[in-house]
Design a protein around this motif. Structure first.
Motif, PDB file in Angstrom:
ATOM      1  N   GLN A  93       9.773   4.068  -6.247  1.00 46.48           N
ATOM      2  CA  GLN A  93       9.260   3.217  -5.940  1.00 46.48           C
ATOM      3  C   GLN A  93       8.650   2.995  -4.358  1.00 46.48           C
ATOM      4  N   PRO A  94       7.550   2.973  -4.287  1.00 45.11           N
ATOM      5  CA  PRO A  94       6.858   2.444  -3.256  1.00 45.11           C
ATOM      6  C   PRO A  94       7.942   1.399  -2.243  1.00 45.11           C
ATOM      7  N   LEU A  95       7.805   1.657  -0.754  1.00 51.51           N
ATOM      8  CA  LEU A  95       8.630   1.673   0.398  1.00 51.51           C
ATOM      9  C   LEU A  95       8.293   1.166   0.608  1.00 51.51           C
ATOM     10  N   PHE A  96       8.590  -0.893   1.562  1.00 52.89           N
ATOM     11  CA  PHE A  96       6.923  -1.506   2.512  1.00 52.89           C
ATOM     12  C   PHE A  96       7.938  -1.871   3.597  1.00 52.89           C
ATOM     13  N   SER A  97       7.647  -2.058   4.473  1.00 54.63           N
ATOM     14  CA  SER A  97       8.083  -2.207   6.009  1.00 54.63           C
ATOM     15  C   SER A  97       6.931  -3.126   7.063  1.00 54.63           C
ATOM     16  N   GLU A  98       7.103  -3.813   7.655  1.00 55.20           N
ATOM     17  CA  GLU A  98       5.856  -4.372   8.491  1.00 55.20           C
ATOM     18  C   GLU A  98       4.999  -3.231   8.891  1.00 55.20           C
ATOM     19  N   TRP A  99       5.380  -1.711   9.237  1.00 51.49           N
ATOM     20  CA  TRP A  99       4.509  -0.730   9.341  1.00 51.49           C
ATOM     21  C   TRP A  99       3.532  -0.660   8.749  1.00 51.49           C
ATOM     22  N   ASN A 100       3.629  -0.765   7.682  1.00 53.04           N
ATOM     23  CA  ASN A 100       2.839  -0.315   7.004  1.00 53.04           C
ATOM     24  C   ASN A 100       2.129  -1.195   6.331  1.00 53.04           C
ATOM     25  N   THR A 101       2.402  -2.716   6.342  1.00 55.94           N
ATOM     26  CA  THR A 101       2.083  -3.728   5.285  1.00 55.94           C
ATOM     27  C   THR A 101       1.213  -4.681   6.358  1.00 55.94           C
ATOM     28  N   THR A 102       1.309  -4.632   7.952  1.00 58.58           N
ATOM     29  CA  THR A 102       1.067  -6.081   8.984  1.00 58.58           C
ATOM     30  C   THR A 102       0.503  -5.059   9.927  1.00 58.58           C
ATOM     31  N   SER A 103       1.879  -4.223  10.396  1.00 59.51           N
ATOM     32  CA  SER A 103       1.323  -3.489  11.630  1.00 59.51           C
ATOM     33  C   SER A 103       1.150  -2.593  10.877  1.00 59.51           C
ATOM     34  N   TYR A 104      -0.385  -1.859  12.158  1.00 57.83           N
ATOM     35  CA  TYR A 104      -0.744  -0.224  11.510  1.00 57.83           C
ATOM     36  C   TYR A 104      -1.427  -0.175  10.795  1.00 57.83           C
ATOM     37  N   VAL A 105      -2.422  -0.889   9.881  1.00 59.07           N
ATOM     38  CA  VAL A 105      -3.543  -1.329   9.087  1.00 59.07           C
ATOM     39  C   VAL A 105      -4.472  -1.832   9.771  1.00 59.07           C
ATOM     40  N   LEU A 106      -5.382  -1.031   8.363  1.00 60.43           N
ATOM     41  CA  LEU A 106      -7.032  -1.260   8.898  1.00 60.43           C
ATOM     42  C   LEU A 106      -7.109  -2.884   8.665  1.00 60.43           C
ATOM     43  N   ILE A 107      -7.562  -3.588   9.331  1.00 64.53           N
ATOM     44  CA  ILE A 107      -8.280  -5.207   9.240  1.00 64.53           C
ATOM     45  C   ILE A 107      -9.412  -5.642   9.556  1.00 64.53           C
ATOM     46  N   GLY A 108     -10.206  -6.403   8.615  1.00 65.86           N
ATOM     47  CA  GLY A 108     -11.790  -6.625   9.239  1.00 65.86           C
ATOM     48  C   GLY A 108     -12.655  -6.647   7.605  1.00 65.86           C
ATOM     49  N   PRO A 109     -13.773  -6.632   8.107  1.00 65.77           N
ATOM     50  CA  PRO A 109     -14.607  -6.571   7.365  1.00 65.77           C
ATOM     51  C   PRO A 109     -14.675  -5.317   6.783  1.00 65.77           C
ATOM     52  N   GLY A 110     -14.918  -4.776   5.545  1.00 63.83           N
ATOM     53  CA  GLY A 110     -15.046  -3.689   4.909  1.00 63.83           C
ATOM     54  C   GLY A 110     -13.721  -3.156   4.530  1.00 63.83           C
ATOM     55  N   TYR A 111     -12.335  -4.242   5.315  1.00 57.86           N
ATOM     56  CA  TYR A 111     -11.230  -3.155   4.862  1.00 57.86           C
ATOM     57  C   TYR A 111     -10.680  -4.359   3.442  1.00 57.86           C
ATOM     58  N   GLN A 112     -10.243  -3.931   2.333  1.00 55.79           N
ATOM     59  CA  GLN A 112      -9.149  -4.922   1.239  1.00 55.79           C
ATOM     60  C   GLN A 112      -8.033  -4.486   1.219  1.00 55.79           C
ATOM     61  N   PRO A 113      -7.376  -5.727   1.193  1.00 59.69           N
ATOM     62  CA  PRO A 113      -5.872  -5.368   1.017  1.00 59.69           C
ATOM     63  C   PRO A 113      -5.734  -4.545  -0.123  1.00 59.69           C
ATOM     64  N   GLN A 114      -4.754  -4.040  -0.046  1.00 59.20           N
ATOM     65  CA  GLN A 114      -3.996  -2.677  -1.274  1.00 59.20           C
ATOM     66  C   GLN A 114      -2.784  -3.487  -0.935  1.00 59.20           C
ATOM     67  N   GLY A 115      -2.152  -2.993  -2.152  1.00 63.03           N
ATOM     68  CA  GLY A 115      -1.127  -3.579  -3.039  1.00 63.03           C
ATOM     69  C   GLY A 115      -0.640  -5.039  -2.011  1.00 63.03           C
ATOM     70  N   PRO A 116       0.485  -4.453  -1.273  1.00 61.43           N
ATOM     71  CA  PRO A 116       1.361  -6.020   0.136  1.00 61.43           C
ATOM     72  C   PRO A 116       0.664  -5.523   1.278  1.00 61.43           C
ATOM     73  N   ALA A 117      -0.518  -4.384   1.151  1.00 67.47           N
ATOM     74  CA  ALA A 117      -0.632  -4.382   3.164  1.00 67.47           C
ATOM     75  C   ALA A 117      -1.889  -5.027   2.940  1.00 67.47           C
ATOM     76  N   LYS A 118      -2.384  -5.881   4.275  1.00 62.86           N
ATOM     77  CA  LYS A 118      -3.524  -6.568   4.428  1.00 62.86           C
ATOM     78  C   LYS A 118      -4.220  -5.420   4.806  1.00 62.86           C
ATOM     79  N   GLY A 119      -4.332  -4.118   4.680  1.00 58.67           N
ATOM     80  CA  GLY A 119      -5.188  -2.929   4.894  1.00 58.67           C
ATOM     81  C   GLY A 119      -4.823  -1.570   4.909  1.00 58.67           C
ATOM     82  N   PRO A 120      -5.698  -0.643   4.531  1.00 60.98           N
ATOM     83  CA  PRO A 120      -5.129   0.498   4.654  1.00 60.98           C
ATOM     84  C   PRO A 120      -5.197   0.638   5.563  1.00 60.98           C
ATOM     85  N   VAL A 121      -3.382   1.471   5.216  1.00 63.38           N
ATOM     86  CA  VAL A 121      -2.534   2.062   6.709  1.00 63.38           C
ATOM     87  C   VAL A 121      -2.968   3.429   6.951  1.00 63.38           C
TER      88      VAL A 121
END
Length: 175
Positions: A93-121
């Motif tokens: 199954q997909p694995l998630f951590s802070e380092w691919n859901t809230t940190s080291y993701v693109l956040i801001g206008p033009g970047y949509q959440p992807q699953g539990p990640a705040k933006g593209p990893v």
């Protein structure tokens, strides 16, 4: 700086452990205070240049570089190079951590959440370059000789262009 790494391909370790072809994600886990962990797809974990490193520049890996073992994931952002690896998680199954859901993701206008990640990893790095001055670098008035390097995580660099101030772009001579 540039280091010469000594290690074993993560894929070899996974094969010996009996990794299933149905595995989706692999996640080295650091045994540091933060327990840094960063998942990657099985294909990246099995790549021959993805390593579990135990040596640097012909010596044992120093503690500040992740001894006794660190992950080295060429072409990916630095957070994927987990230090002080004490465990490697494998999942179908997909694995998630802070380092691919809230940190080291693109956040801001033009970047949509992807699953539990705040933006593209963030995974792969872009083309990079750096200018270098001879050591010890002492800049004086007048003409300066500057060299540099360019590298790409995905292929060979065919040419490099440069410009001084707002002047024209010029082709850099190869080294």
């Amino acid at each position: 700086g540039v280091a010469h790494w000594t290690g074993v391909p993560l894929g070899v370790v996974l094969e010996r452990a009996g990794v299933k072809p149905t595995t989706r994600d692999v996640m080295p886990v650091g045994f540091d205070e933060l327990m840094v962990r960063r998942p990657m797809p099985l294909a990246k974990a099995m790549a021959e240049d993805t390593l579990l490193v135990y040596g640097m520049n012909g010596e044992d890996l120093p503690p500040d570089h992740g001894a006794p073992v660190r992950a080295l994931v060429p072409g990916w952002v630095g957070a994927a190079n987990v230090k002080w690896v004490g465990r490697v998680e494998v999942s179908e199954q997909p694995l998630f951590s802070e380092w691919n859901t809230t940190s080291y993701v693109l956040i801001g206008p033009g970047y949509q959440p992807q699953g539990p990640a705040k933006g593209p990893v963030l995974t792969t790095l872009g083309v990079k370059s750096a200018l270098e001055l001879p050591w010890p670098a002492a800049l004086t008035r007048g003409h300066q000789t500057v060299s540099g390097r360019s590298w790409s995580p995905t292929g060979r660099i065919r040419q490099v262009e440069y410009r001084v101030d707002d002047g024209p772009w010029r082709l850099a001579p190869p080294r």
